[in-house]
Design a protein around this motif. Structure first.
Motif, PDB file in Angstrom:
ATOM      1  N   LEU A 194     -17.409  24.903   4.401  1.00 24.59           N
ATOM      2  CA  LEU A 194     -17.975  23.589   4.086  1.00 24.59           C
ATOM      3  C   LEU A 194     -19.351  23.708   3.446  1.00 24.59           C
ATOM      4  CD1 LEU A 194     -16.961  21.513   7.246  1.00 24.59           C
ATOM      5  CD2 LEU A 194     -16.086  21.267   4.928  1.00 24.59           C
ATOM      6  N   ALA A 195     -20.116  24.700   3.869  1.00 22.87           N
ATOM      7  CA  ALA A 195     -21.430  24.917   3.275  1.00 22.87           C
ATOM      8  C   ALA A 195     -21.301  25.283   1.801  1.00 22.87           C
ATOM      9  CB  ALA A 195     -22.183  26.003   4.035  1.00 22.87           C
ATOM     10  N   ILE A 196     -20.306  26.091   1.469  1.00 22.05           N
ATOM     11  CA  ILE A 196     -20.091  26.464   0.071  1.00 22.05           C
ATOM     12  C   ILE A 196     -19.706  25.248  -0.758  1.00 22.05           C
ATOM     13  CG2 ILE A 196     -18.579  27.808  -1.450  1.00 22.05           C
ATOM     14  CD1 ILE A 196     -18.556  29.959   0.774  1.00 22.05           C
ATOM     15  N   VAL A 197     -18.839  24.397  -0.205  1.00 20.57           N
ATOM     16  CA  VAL A 197     -18.432  23.181  -0.918  1.00 20.57           C
ATOM     17  C   VAL A 197     -19.632  22.252  -1.113  1.00 20.57           C
ATOM     18  CG1 VAL A 197     -17.015  21.091  -0.733  1.00 20.57           C
ATOM     19  CG2 VAL A 197     -16.033  23.313  -0.190  1.00 20.57           C
ATOM     20  N   LEU A 198     -20.437  22.076  -0.067  1.00 22.09           N
ATOM     21  CA  LEU A 198     -21.618  21.221  -0.179  1.00 22.09           C
ATOM     22  C   LEU A 198     -22.620  21.773  -1.181  1.00 22.09           C
ATOM     23  CD1 LEU A 198     -22.292  20.248   3.540  1.00 22.09           C
ATOM     24  CD2 LEU A 198     -21.520  18.749   1.713  1.00 22.09           C
ATOM     25  N   LEU A 199     -22.795  23.082  -1.203  1.00 25.86           N
ATOM     26  CA  LEU A 199     -23.710  23.694  -2.154  1.00 25.86           C
ATOM     27  C   LEU A 199     -23.233  23.468  -3.584  1.00 25.86           C
ATOM     28  CD1 LEU A 199     -26.242  25.457  -2.568  1.00 25.86           C
ATOM     29  CD2 LEU A 199     -24.717  27.438  -2.534  1.00 25.86           C
ATOM     30  N   GLY A 200     -21.955  23.659  -3.817  1.00 27.63           N
ATOM     31  CA  GLY A 200     -21.406  23.405  -5.153  1.00 27.63           C
ATOM     32  C   GLY A 200     -21.555  21.958  -5.570  1.00 27.63           C
TER      33      GLY A 200
END
Length: 72
Positions: A57-63
């Motif tokens: 989820l952190a990767i998705v939010l960062l993107g």
């Protein structure tokens, strides 16, 4: 400052927090103890799963945050 940039900054900050939580959850979900020369490994697989979900989820939010900042 446009609302898109503010949302992007908030998403990036949220991704950093979620990544921090995920890494801590993964690292704290396993423990090793040595008793009388035997090494015993106690791991929490559900905790590791939750940690990896947080990291994803952190990767998705960062993107999403980077996209919001670069969107014109």
């Amino acid at each position: 400052m446009k609302i898109g940039k503010i949302i992007g900054i908030v998403l990036i900050a949220a991704s950093l927090y979620m990544g921090y939580l995920g890494i801590n959850k993964v690292s704290n979900s396993s423990a090793e103890i040595e008793v009388l020369g035997l090494e015993i490994d106690a791991s929490n697989d559900s905790g590791k799963e939750q940690g990896f979900i947080y990291i994803g989820l952190a990767i998705v939010l960062l993107g999403s945050g980077v996209y919001s900042l670069n969107n014109k």
